[in-house]
Scaffold this motif. Sequence first.
Motif, mmCIF file in Angstrom:
data_model
loop_
_atom_site.group_PDB
_atom_site.id
_atom_site.type_symbol
_atom_site.label_atom_id
_atom_site.label_comp_id
_atom_site.label_asym_id
_atom_site.label_seq_id
_atom_site.Cartn_x
_atom_site.Cartn_y
_atom_site.Cartn_z
ATOM 1 N N UNK A 31 0.799 -1.151 0.033
ATOM 2 C CA UNK A 31 0.024 0.145 -0.098
ATOM 3 C C UNK A 31 0.949 1.306 -0.020
ATOM 4 N N UNK A 32 0.272 2.359 -0.507
ATOM 5 C CA UNK A 32 0.882 3.702 -0.411
ATOM 6 C C UNK A 32 -0.136 4.472 0.070
ATOM 7 N N UNK A 33 0.469 5.565 0.919
ATOM 8 C CA UNK A 33 -0.172 6.547 1.586
ATOM 9 C C UNK A 33 0.267 7.968 1.360
ATOM 10 N N UNK A 34 -0.567 8.998 1.338
ATOM 11 C CA UNK A 34 -0.370 10.376 1.029
ATOM 12 C C UNK A 34 -1.126 11.291 1.699
ATOM 13 N N UNK A 53 -5.074 6.664 0.780
ATOM 14 C CA UNK A 53 -4.253 5.293 0.818
ATOM 15 C C UNK A 53 -4.661 4.465 -0.440
ATOM 16 N N UNK A 54 -3.784 3.775 -0.922
ATOM 17 C CA UNK A 54 -4.227 2.704 -1.884
ATOM 18 C C UNK A 54 -4.859 1.544 -1.235
ATOM 19 N N UNK A 110 -8.620 3.166 -3.969
ATOM 20 C CA UNK A 110 -7.862 3.971 -3.353
ATOM 21 C C UNK A 110 -9.076 4.857 -2.575
ATOM 22 N N UNK A 111 -8.677 5.561 -1.492
ATOM 23 C CA UNK A 111 -9.519 6.340 -0.604
ATOM 24 C C UNK A 111 -8.905 7.631 -0.447
#
Length: 122
Positions: A31-34, A53-54, A110-111
């Motif tokens: 996962x990746x977060x931003x 987040x993905x 994603x959200x």
Amino acid sequence: MLPFKLDMDRIELDAWGAPEDIGATTLEGPMQVSGKLLFGTLETAVSGGLYAATKGKYRVVYAFHEHATLLDGQVALTDETTGQTVIYGPGDSWIIAKGTPVIWDVRSPSIRKSYIAAMADL
């Protein structure tokens, strides 16, 4: 005033890395977060902004009290203290108390959420 509307243009967020980079543990991923801090700082009692987040799953123990509203996507949040799982979609909101262990299950690609975080103990 910082408006967040479901139909507004989405601003670009800063890459924050993997869930481990924000103090969480990935359970299914990668996962990746931003995010983007738009109010306060990480050192102030209250801060807020945007987070994304993905797809995947992670566990986190909340280091702050949070009120958030989902802007995009679908996520299931499980409060490990009670075992309660709630599925959220765009426009839905929640409050999570500091110290609560939560499993995030991002079910869409994603959200994105808007949030306000309070550090003070209640």
